[in-house]
Design a protein around this motif. Sequence first.
Motif, PDB file in Angstrom:
ATOM      1  N   TRP A 474      31.229 -21.927  -8.608  1.00  0.00           N
ATOM      2  CA  TRP A 474      31.332 -20.716  -7.790  1.00  0.00           C
ATOM      3  C   TRP A 474      30.207 -19.769  -8.157  1.00  0.00           C
ATOM      4  N   SER A 475      29.821 -18.924  -7.194  1.00  0.00           N
ATOM      5  CA  SER A 475      28.698 -17.997  -7.413  1.00  0.00           C
ATOM      6  C   SER A 475      28.995 -16.998  -8.523  1.00  0.00           C
ATOM      7  N   HIS A 476      30.276 -16.729  -8.826  1.00  0.00           N
ATOM      8  CA  HIS A 476      30.659 -15.836  -9.919  1.00  0.00           C
ATOM      9  C   HIS A 476      32.018 -16.284 -10.452  1.00  0.00           C
ATOM     10  N   GLN A 477      32.411 -15.710 -11.581  1.00  0.00           N
ATOM     11  CA  GLN A 477      33.756 -15.920 -12.080  1.00  0.00           C
ATOM     12  C   GLN A 477      34.745 -15.214 -11.137  1.00  0.00           C
ATOM     13  N   PRO A 478      35.936 -15.787 -10.917  1.00  0.00           N
ATOM     14  CA  PRO A 478      36.907 -15.120 -10.038  1.00  0.00           C
ATOM     15  C   PRO A 478      37.255 -13.733 -10.586  1.00  0.00           C
ATOM     16  N   PRO A 479      37.441 -12.747  -9.722  1.00  0.00           N
ATOM     17  CA  PRO A 479      37.755 -11.399 -10.175  1.00  0.00           C
ATOM     18  C   PRO A 479      39.244 -11.261 -10.497  1.00  0.00           C
ATOM     19  N   ASN A 480      39.631 -10.147 -11.111  1.00  0.00           N
ATOM     20  CA  ASN A 480      41.034  -9.847 -11.318  1.00  0.00           C
ATOM     21  C   ASN A 480      41.304  -8.411 -10.881  1.00  0.00           C
ATOM     22  N   CYS A 481      42.574  -8.084 -10.773  1.00  0.00           N
ATOM     23  CA  CYS A 481      42.964  -6.754 -10.312  1.00  0.00           C
ATOM     24  C   CYS A 481      43.523  -5.966 -11.498  1.00  0.00           C
ATOM     25  N   LYS A 482      42.899  -4.870 -11.791  1.00  0.00           N
ATOM     26  CA  LYS A 482      43.323  -4.005 -12.885  1.00  0.00           C
ATOM     27  C   LYS A 482      43.962  -2.748 -12.306  1.00  0.00           C
ATOM     28  N   ALA A 483      45.064  -2.339 -12.962  1.00  0.00           N
ATOM     29  CA  ALA A 483      45.736  -1.127 -12.498  1.00  0.00           C
ATOM     30  C   ALA A 483      44.791   0.062 -12.609  1.00  0.00           C
ATOM     31  N   GLN A 484      44.866   0.950 -11.599  1.00  0.00           N
ATOM     32  CA  GLN A 484      44.048   2.169 -11.584  1.00  0.00           C
ATOM     33  C   GLN A 484      44.367   2.985 -12.840  1.00  0.00           C
ATOM     34  N   ILE A 485      43.323   3.467 -13.530  1.00  0.00           N
ATOM     35  CA  ILE A 485      43.509   4.182 -14.794  1.00  0.00           C
ATOM     36  C   ILE A 485      43.487   5.683 -14.551  1.00  0.00           C
ATOM     37  N   CYS A 486      44.432   6.397 -15.243  1.00  0.00           N
ATOM     38  CA  CYS A 486      44.444   7.855 -15.203  1.00  0.00           C
ATOM     39  C   CYS A 486      43.954   8.372 -16.556  1.00  0.00           C
ATOM     40  N   SER A 487      43.616   9.635 -16.617  1.00  0.00           N
ATOM     41  CA  SER A 487      43.158  10.213 -17.881  1.00  0.00           C
ATOM     42  C   SER A 487      44.292  10.163 -18.918  1.00  0.00           C
ATOM     43  N   GLN A 488      43.904   9.948 -20.196  1.00  0.00           N
ATOM     44  CA  GLN A 488      44.901   9.835 -21.264  1.00  0.00           C
ATOM     45  C   GLN A 488      45.522  11.208 -21.518  1.00  0.00           C
ATOM     46  N   LEU A 489      46.883  11.255 -21.635  1.00  0.00           N
ATOM     47  CA  LEU A 489      47.592  12.508 -21.853  1.00  0.00           C
ATOM     48  C   LEU A 489      47.919  12.714 -23.331  1.00  0.00           C
ATOM     49  N   GLN A 490      48.012  13.966 -23.737  1.00  0.00           N
ATOM     50  CA  GLN A 490      48.388  14.330 -25.112  1.00  0.00           C
ATOM     51  C   GLN A 490      49.675  15.171 -25.047  1.00  0.00           C
ATOM     52  N   SER A 491      50.472  15.071 -26.131  1.00  0.00           N
ATOM     53  CA  SER A 491      51.688  15.906 -26.215  1.00  0.00           C
ATOM     54  C   SER A 491      51.278  17.365 -26.240  1.00  0.00           C
ATOM     55  N   PRO A 492      52.016  18.254 -25.513  1.00  0.00           N
ATOM     56  CA  PRO A 492      51.654  19.670 -25.542  1.00  0.00           C
ATOM     57  C   PRO A 492      51.943  20.266 -26.920  1.00  0.00           C
ATOM     58  N   ASP A 493      51.212  21.298 -27.263  1.00  0.00           N
ATOM     59  CA  ASP A 493      51.449  22.013 -28.521  1.00  0.00           C
ATOM     60  C   ASP A 493      52.896  22.566 -28.510  1.00  0.00           C
ATOM     61  N   LYS A 494      53.623  22.309 -29.594  1.00  0.00           N
ATOM     62  CA  LYS A 494      55.031  22.709 -29.723  1.00  0.00           C
ATOM     63  C   LYS A 494      55.925  21.904 -28.774  1.00  0.00           C
ATOM     64  N   GLY A 495      55.424  20.699 -28.370  1.00  0.00           N
ATOM     65  CA  GLY A 495      56.214  19.906 -27.440  1.00  0.00           C
ATOM     66  C   GLY A 495      56.140  18.430 -27.754  1.00  0.00           C
ATOM     67  N   LEU A 496      56.871  17.631 -26.949  1.00  0.00           N
ATOM     68  CA  LEU A 496      56.948  16.193 -27.130  1.00  0.00           C
ATOM     69  C   LEU A 496      56.619  15.503 -25.802  1.00  0.00           C
ATOM     70  N   MET A 497      56.081  14.254 -25.898  1.00  0.00           N
ATOM     71  CA  MET A 497      55.765  13.467 -24.708  1.00  0.00           C
ATOM     72  C   MET A 497      56.258  12.042 -24.934  1.00  0.00           C
ATOM     73  N   SER A 498      56.937  11.499 -23.925  1.00  0.00           N
ATOM     74  CA  SER A 498      57.425  10.114 -24.004  1.00  0.00           C
ATOM     75  C   SER A 498      56.970   9.396 -22.733  1.00  0.00           C
ATOM     76  N   CYS A 499      56.161   8.284 -22.895  1.00  0.00           N
ATOM     77  CA  CYS A 499      55.574   7.584 -21.734  1.00  0.00           C
ATOM     78  C   CYS A 499      56.084   6.157 -21.647  1.00  0.00           C
ATOM     79  N   SER A 500      56.243   5.675 -20.410  1.00  0.00           N
ATOM     80  CA  SER A 500      56.547   4.259 -20.166  1.00  0.00           C
ATOM     81  C   SER A 500      55.426   3.701 -19.290  1.00  0.00           C
TER      82      SER A 500
END
Length: 614
Positions: A474-500
Amino acid sequence: MTCRPFYEENSYKSTCNFTCPENFTLIGDKLLQCLSSGKWTGDTPICKAQKCETLRPPEKGTINCSHLFEDFGYNSICNFSCTEGFMLSGSEILQCTASGNWTAHPPTCKAQKCETLRPPEKGAVNCSHLFEDFGYNSICNFSCTEGFMLSGSEILQCTASGNWTAHPPTCKAKKCERLRPPEEGAINCSHLFEDFGYNSICNFSCTEGFMLSGSEILQCTASGNWTAHPPTCKAQKCETLRPPEKGAVNCSHLFEDFGYNSICNFSCTEGFMLSGSEILQCTASGNWTAHPPTCKAQKCETLRPPEKGAINCSHLFEDFGYNSICNFSCTEGFMLSGSEILQCTASGNWTAHPPTCKAPKCSHLLSPEKGFMYCSHLFEDLSYNSTCDFSCMEGFLLNGSERLRCTASGKWTSEAPTCKAINCNVITSPEMGAMTCSHPIGAFSYNSTCNFTCGEGFILRGPERLQCLASGMWSHQPPNCKAQICSQLQSPDKGLMSCSHLFEDFRYNTTCDFSCMEGFLLDGSEKLRCTASGKWTAETPTCKAKHMAFGQKFLIFLTGSTVITIAVISCLVCSMSLLKRLAKKKEDKTALNFRSYSGSDSEVFINAAYQGMA
């Protein structure tokens, strides 16, 4: 008339004075006197109207006058008009004034004007003007230069309305008959003006084995005819063959008698032998493949061993004479064509034509589809020891032997090979994506193309399009689909963050929940989600310290052992002067209701209840 009687009216010495009204002239004596004879000194004068210049009708026009007093006198009125095709230039009506002059100069009649004509492109115009340039009854003759033909009226005339009898014509290149390439030939034309028009030039040529009959170059002339009849392609002619003496010839003609690719077979009558080639073919050069053979009577003819063969003769009387017997054989790979044994008869002829050794013919081969074949022939086409080499076009592989050889048995060393499209490895749709393929030859083979797309929230990593190359890759390696990336979040000062994270950290459909420590309140969304566009659903929240609601703050003021509670203060700032004034009131134990105090910073309204406690 004014009269003065001397004695009495109209008597001796009476006088009469005469005058005329304006615009009239007195003709006669102004003063008359009555004489002793009883007669006046003269005749009674008359008053004549003032005269204007006599008018004439204009050239190409008419005049119609009415005279109140006399011809062309005071108050005479003249109306002017022009004949058809002419237009009045000046006043239409003239009147004779008291001064003896007309109200205007007499008008003239000028020919009606038409639009000025120009010669057409590739043409000329010749005009004759009866009155003035491009005026009424002007006639213009149009003509075209050589090779061009007038489209429209040849003659235009300026009418009385000021319009030409037709639109100006144009000159179009004369057309010749459309030419077609001759059968077994080609045509190449260049057109100076328009297709197959004046001065178009066409060159003719013929395919191999054919000869042009007629002019090679034709040009479209000014008369609309070609310089010659279109040529034809005639098969190249070879010399007309005649049957040899004591022999015959049988010919088949593909195009015309004794023309290109005509084949002639020769034979001799009993007792005669063919000397020369049995089969002749007319080539593209107009020559036979060999000289025409002849039939010669034998004594018997001296025999020679055939090419690629041998002869063994026994002579009873003399060499190659009556009853001589000759045995023929062929070398390996050749077959005897004719009698193995010949005997010289009494008629001086052998019992048969001397045999020949011919290479055995192999079956006709064709180039494989999507491939090429090149053959070399040692003896005859596709005969013993002929070899054919095979190859394939780009993107195809040879399936079979590269080289075939015609064996002594008249069979090829193997089956004819084929060309098969090169296959690339089968590819599948990327996870969270789609694939659309087109296979012009075969599934996932040479020149197959596959287009890739990703689902919502996913980005293609790699090329959008793959093509199966001639290398099988093939003219190139087959492509793959990567999930769209968002900016990395940080816990707020005096707060908590829980991500899934559904796919990867901080990518499409990741959700983050936010909360604050005790004593702090969340300012913003409690939950954020990474969208398909690579953006969070909201800004990152912050944690802010809790404050008493406006109007519900408590101020504790300590003075010695007394506590003063000020409730429901509807301001944020209380001045020191206000506090001092409240302290002075602590001993009278009086309830303060709806008092107002002015602080140095702002006006404060309070509803206070005062108590003194030990």
